[in-house]
Design a protein around this motif. Structure first.
Motif, PDB file in Angstrom:
ATOM      1  N   SER A 104       1.101 -46.414 -22.851  1.00 46.64           N
ATOM      2  CA  SER A 104       0.292 -45.209 -22.750  1.00 46.64           C
ATOM      3  C   SER A 104       1.074 -44.092 -22.080  1.00 46.64           C
ATOM      4  O   SER A 104       1.734 -44.301 -21.056  1.00 46.64           O
ATOM      5  N   GLU A 106      -0.551 -41.296 -21.062  1.00 52.68           N
ATOM      6  CA  GLU A 106      -1.480 -40.519 -20.254  1.00 52.68           C
ATOM      7  C   GLU A 106      -1.133 -40.658 -18.771  1.00 52.68           C
ATOM      8  O   GLU A 106      -0.808 -41.736 -18.282  1.00 52.68           O
ATOM      9  N   VAL A 109      -3.055 -43.350 -16.517  1.00 56.11           N
ATOM     10  CA  VAL A 109      -3.072 -44.756 -16.915  1.00 56.11           C
ATOM     11  C   VAL A 109      -1.821 -45.452 -16.371  1.00 56.11           C
ATOM     12  O   VAL A 109      -0.706 -44.977 -16.560  1.00 56.11           O
ATOM     13  N   SER A 125       5.497 -44.270 -18.561  1.00 52.08           N
ATOM     14  CA  SER A 125       6.027 -44.370 -19.922  1.00 52.08           C
ATOM     15  C   SER A 125       7.045 -43.292 -20.239  1.00 52.08           C
ATOM     16  O   SER A 125       8.127 -43.569 -20.748  1.00 52.08           O
ATOM     17  N   THR A 592      -7.231 -49.316 -26.295  1.00 52.85           N
ATOM     18  CA  THR A 592      -7.487 -47.921 -26.624  1.00 52.85           C
ATOM     19  C   THR A 592      -8.671 -47.852 -27.585  1.00 52.85           C
ATOM     20  O   THR A 592      -8.744 -48.612 -28.549  1.00 52.85           O
ATOM     21  N   ALA A 603      -8.201 -44.926 -22.851  1.00 51.46           N
ATOM     22  CA  ALA A 603      -8.353 -46.268 -22.302  1.00 51.46           C
ATOM     23  C   ALA A 603      -9.815 -46.677 -22.325  1.00 51.46           C
ATOM     24  O   ALA A 603     -10.707 -45.893 -21.995  1.00 51.46           O
TER      25      ALA A 603
END
Length: 769
Positions: A104, A106, A109, A125, A592, A603
Motif C-alpha cells: 500500500s 497510502e 497504512v 512503500s 483492499t 484498507a
C-alpha cells in the motif's frame, strides 16, 4: 528429497548436471572437497551461524549476490523461498512473504513486511526500494518478527546490511553495457584516515536502461535510471567501542510504466498486452522522479565483561512524483499522478547480555516517529471519460481511424436540458499519516540442557496514529459529477467526478497499545543438525481511515504462527539444508475494498484467513570448483469460509493475491583453473512460479499462469579474481510474463497489465585493488 516437492526442480537439476558433467568430473579429480563458506548473521541481535538460528532465515553474502548478478530487489525475491518481490517502479513495489503482500502506498497504512537497512526501518512503500549495492549480506526472515524487528514486521523482514568503513585500504569497480542501451557503473573505495582510529568508505552506483516498450505517443516505457551514493565513517573509540556513520542518497528517474489495457486497441489496432508497444498519453511526461535520503549512526559500547550497549539512530526522508496513464490507452480519460513525501526519525537502545553461560539475551527501548502524505491528482477529458466501460453508456471509445471519440460534447439530463462535457477537468485527493510509537522489548535464550534451548521474547508498543484526508475542487463543476458518476452527488458541495471535495484536511487521531511475542524450543541433535518449534504472535497496526464524509478504525490484523524447522549440514559442511513448515491463523485480515462513495480502493477488514506452507533450501559444494543451490516453497493461503460468527465471508475460499502455490529456484557455479592464473566460470540459474492472482477477489483474467525464467553468467577471472570479465543473459528464452494486472484501470472498466523484463544481455568488467 527435492523430488517429493516438485518434479520440475528435479528435472532441471538432472538436466543441468548432465550437461555440465564433463566439466564437473574433470574438476572433481583435481579438487578436494571443502566446506561451504559460513555466514554470520545478526537476526537475533547477536552474531550466530545461520544454522544456529531457530528462525526460517535465508542469508546471502555480498559476494554471492555479485556472482549471480543481483542488481535489483526483485532479483533477491528469486533466491528466497516464500518471498516474492514485485516492482512496477522503484516508487511502487510489492513485497510478499508467505502469501502476505505489503504494497500500500497510502501514508496512513503500515506495512506487513518490514525492510531494514542496518537496523533502521525503511518500510514505507514509496521509500522502501533502495539499490542493493556494496552489501555485506542480505538476511530475509520469514514469519512474524515483531519481537526482534518491531511493529512493522508482522509477517517477515528483509534486512540489508551494508559494507561499513574499516581500517584498511581497498577499492573496486564494475562497468557494464547491454541491450536496450544499458550502462552500469558501480564502485567503492575504503581507506584509513587515522590509523587504528578513523576510516572512511565511499560507494557509488549508476545504472540506466532504456524502456523495452515503445510508446506511440512518444518516448519509451519500463526502463531504469538509478544513481546512488553512500559514504560511511568508522570510529574506534577504544578497543571495545565503536561508531559507524552511514549516509545514503539515491535518485530514480526512470521512464513511465507501461500500463496496457486489452479492451481498447492502440492506434495500430493491437490489444495484445505483450505487444512491446503502448499508446499512452503525455509521452515523455510519464515517469518517476524520486529522491531518497538517509543517515544512520550505529554505536557499540562495552559496559562490562558480559554487557554491551547497542545504539541505532536513524533519519530518512523521501520525495517522489510519478505520472502515469491509468486507462492504458490513447484516451485522455484517466490521467493520474502520485506525489508522495515521507519523513522519519528513530532511536533504539539495546542492552545485550552474554557471559558465556547458559543464558543470553537482550532488552531495550525504541522510539519511532513518521509523517507522510500521498497526493493523487486526476485529470480527464470528460468527452473521452464517458466512453469507458465503467460509465456504461455504450459509446465506442475510438473512431474508425483509431483516434479518441470525443464527438459527444453534452449529456441530456431532462427534456430540453443538457449539461456540457468539459474537454479538461482536474481534481485531486490526498491522504496523510502521522505515527509516534514507543516500544519496550526483551528476548532471551536459556539452555535447559546441553541439547535443549528455550527462547522467549516479548515486545510492547504504545502508538499514537493520525490519519487524514483532503479532496480539492478547482472551481468548475463537473457535469459527470452532477450526474453522480462517482456516487450520489451532494448538491450542497462543489462537484467533482471521483472525489467529493472537503473543506481542507479531515483528520482523526487514535492511540493503541499492543503486544507481540514468541516462544521457541530449539534442539541440538549434534554439532551438525538443529531443530526448532515455535509459536509467535504478529500484528499489523490498526489503520485510521478517513474520507470526505466519515472515519473509521480498521482493526489491527493479528496472526498466530506455528512453525517447525530443521537445519544443518552433511558431509562436513559441504551440503547445507534448511527445512521449515508452518501454519498461520489470521483475524481481522486487512485487505483492499472499494469505497462506494469515492471508488477508491482503501484498507478494509477481510475477516479470517489462514495459510499452510513448507520451504526447503539446499546449498551444496562438493569441491572448490562446483557449488549449487536449490530452493522450493509451497503455500496454500487464502480467506476462510466463515467469520467468527459463522457468517460466510465475502472473499470466502479466495487465494491471497500475488501468491504462487509453488515456487522454486536453482543455480550452479562451475569453475576451473586454466594456465596463467586464469579461471573460467559458468553460472546458470533458474526460477519458477506457479499461477497467481493479482487481486484478492481472484477476478478471472487478472492473473498470470505459471512460468520459468532462465539466466546465465559466464566469463573468466585473472590474478586470483582481481579481474573479472563476464557475459550475462537474463530471461534467455524471452518469456512473456506479467508482474501485475488490474491496477487503477479496473476502476474504469479497463484493467491494465504490466509486462516483466524481456531477454536482456550484456558484458561486464570488474576489478579489485
Amino acid at each position: 528429497m527435492s523430488c517429493r516437492f516438485h518434479p520440475l526442480v528435479l528435472a532441471l537439476h538432472a538436466g543441468l548436471a548432465a550437461a555440465l558433467a564433463p566439466l564437473a568430473s574433470a574438476q572433481t579429480a583435481q579438487a578436494d572437497p571443502e566446506q561451504l563458506d559460513t555466514i554470520v548473521v545478526t537476526a537475533q541481535k547477536r552474531e550466530q551461524q545461520v544454522s544456529e538460528v531457530p528462525i526460517a532465515i535465508s542469508a546471502y553474502s555480498g559476494q554471492f549476490l555479485r556472482d549471480y548478478g543481483v542488481n535489483d530487489f526483485s532479483d533477491i525475491g528469486n533466491l528466497v523461498p516464500g518471498l516474492e518481490v514485485q516492482e512496477q517502479s522503484p516508487n511502487n513495489p510489492g513485497f510478499v512473504i508467505r502469501g502476505i503482500t505489503s504494497d500500500s502506498g497510502e501514508a496512513n497504512v503500515e506495512p506487513r513486511v518490514s525492510v531494514f537497512q542496518d537496523g533502521v526501518s525503511i518500510s514505507k512503500s514509496r521509500g522502501s526500494v533502495v539499490q542493493p549495492f556494496d552489501l555485506e549480506r542480505v538476511e530475509v526472515l520469514r514469519g512474524p518478527q515483531g519481537t526482534l524487528f518491531g511493529r512493522g514486521a508482522q509477517i517477515g523482514a528483509i534486512h540489508l546490511i551494508q559494507n561499513k568503513a574499516w581500517n584498511g585500504t581497498e577499492s573496486g569497480f564494475t562497468v557494464g553495457a547491454g541491450n536496450y542501451g544499458e550502462h552500469l557503473l558501480t564502485g567503492y573505495f575504503n581507506t584509513p584516515l587515522a590509523a587504528e582510529v578513523l576510516s572512511a568508505r565511499v560507494a557509488v552506483f549508476d545504472q540506466k536502461r532504456d524502456g523495452f516498450v515503445d510508446n506511440l505517443s512518444g518516448g519509451d516505457l519500463n526502463g531504469k535510471d538509478t544513481r546512488a551514493v553512500r559514504a560511511s565513517l568508522h570510529l574506534d573509540l577504544r578497543q571495545t567501542d565503536s561508531l559507524d556513520l552511514i549516509l545514503n542518497w539515491q535518485k530514480d528517474t526512470p521512464p513511465g510504466t507501461a500500463f496496457r489495457t486489452n479492451t481498447i486497441p492502440t492506434r495500430t489496432g493491437s490489444t495484445d498486452v505483450f505487444d512491446r508497444t503502448a499508446d499512452l498519453n503525455r509521452g515523455t511526461e510519464l515517469g518517476l522522479d524520486r529522491t531518497v535520503r538517509g543517515a544512520t549512526l550505529l554505536g557499540s559500547f562495552a559496559l562490562g565483561p558480559a554487557w554491551t550497549l547497542s545504539s541505532i539512530s536513524g533519519w530518512r526522508d523521501f520525495d517522489s512524483h510519478e505520472e502515469f496513464d491509468a486507462d492504458g490507452s490513447q484516451l485522455y480519460a484517466a490521467e493520474f499522478a502520485e506525489i508522495s513525501k515521507g519523513r522519519q526519525v528513530s532511536q533504539e537502545l539495546r542492552f545485550n547480555y552474554d557471559d558465556g553461560g547458559r543464558f543470553t539475551g537482550f532488552a531495550g527501548v525504541s522510539y519511532f516517529h513518521e509523517s507522510g502524505t500521498q497526493t493523487v491528482p486526476f485529470s480527464t477529458n470528460e468527452r473521452s471519460l464517458i466512453t469507458l466501460p465503467a460509465v456504461g453508456l455504450g459509446i465506442p471509445p475510438l473512431l474508425p481511424d483509431g483516434s479518441p471519440n470525443t464527438l459527444v460534447t453534452a449529456l441530456p439530463i431532462a427534456p430540453g436540458v443538457v449539461l456540457p462535457l468539459k474537454p479538461f477537468h482536474q481534481e485531486q485527493y490526498a491522504n496523510s499519516g502521522r505515527t509516534t510509537a514507543w516500544e519496550l522489548f526483551a528476548d532471551g535464550t536459556l539452555a535447559l540442557s546441553e541439547r535443549l534451548d528455550l527462547t522467549l521474547g516479548l515486545r510492547g508498543t504504545h502508538e499514537k496514529a493520525e490519519g487524514g484526508y483532503r479532496s480539492d475542487f478547482f472551481g468548475v463543476p463537473s457535469a459527470l459529477g452532477v450526474l453522480g458518476l462517482g456516487g450520489s452527488p451532494d448538491p450542497s458541495r462543489p462537484t467533482n467526478i471521483l472525489f467529493a471535495p472537503t473543506d481542507g484536511w479531515r483528520t482523526r487521531e487514535e492511540s493503541f497499545d499492543s503486544a507481540v511475542g514468541r516462544a521457541v524450543l530449539g534442539y541440538h541433535f549434534n554439532t551438525h543438525h538443529n531443530g526448532y518449534v515455535s509459536v509467535s504472535r504478529g500484528r499489523r497496526p490498526a489503520v485510521v481511515q478517513v474520507d470526505a464524509d466519515s472515519s473509521q478504525v480498521v482493526p489491527a490484523e493479528l496472526v498466530w504462527s506455528y512453525e517447525i524447522g530443521l537445519k544443518g549440514d552433511f558431509g562436513g559442511g559441504r551440503l547445507v539444508y534448511d527445512l521449515a513448515a508452518y501454519h498461520y491463523d489470521y483475524s481481522d485480515f486487512q485487505t483492499t475494498i472499494q469505497d462506494p462513495d469515492t471508488l477508491r480502493y482503501i484498507a478494509g477488514n477481510g475477516g479470517n484467513a489462514s495459510a499452510d506452507g513448507a520451504e526447503l533450501s539446499l546449498t551444496w559444494r562438493p569441491n572448490r570448483d562446483f557449488s549449487g543451490f536449490l530452493t522450493y516453497g509451497f503455500i496454500d493461503a487464502g480467506f476462510d469460509e466463515h467469520d467468527d460468527d459463522g457468517n460466510r465471508q465475502e472473499l470466502a475460499g479466495n487465494r491471497f493475491r500475488l501468491t504462487p502455490k509453488h515456487s522454486a529456484s536453482a543455480g550452479f557455479d562451475l569453475g576451473r583453473d586454466v594456465s596463467g592464473g586464469a579461471r573460467i566460470y559458468l553460472r546458470p540459474s533458474w526460477n519458477w512460479r506457479s499461477q497467481v492472482y493479482f487481486e484478492d477477489d481472484n477476478t478471472p483474467g487478472i492473473e498470470q499462469a505459471g512460468y520459468a525464467l532462465y539466466n546465465l553468467r559466464l566469463g573468466f577471472t585473472l590474478e586470483g579474481g582481481r579481474w573479472d570479465f563476464g557475459l550475462y543473459g537474463n530471461n534467455l528464452t524471452d518469456k512473456d510474463y506479467l508482474i501485475d494486472a488490474g491496477n487503477t484501470g479496473r476502476l474504469f472498466g479497463t484493467p491494465t497489465f504490466i509486462q516483466g523484463l524481456p531477454r536482456t544481455y550484456g558484458v561486464s568488467v570488474s576489478g579489485r585493488f
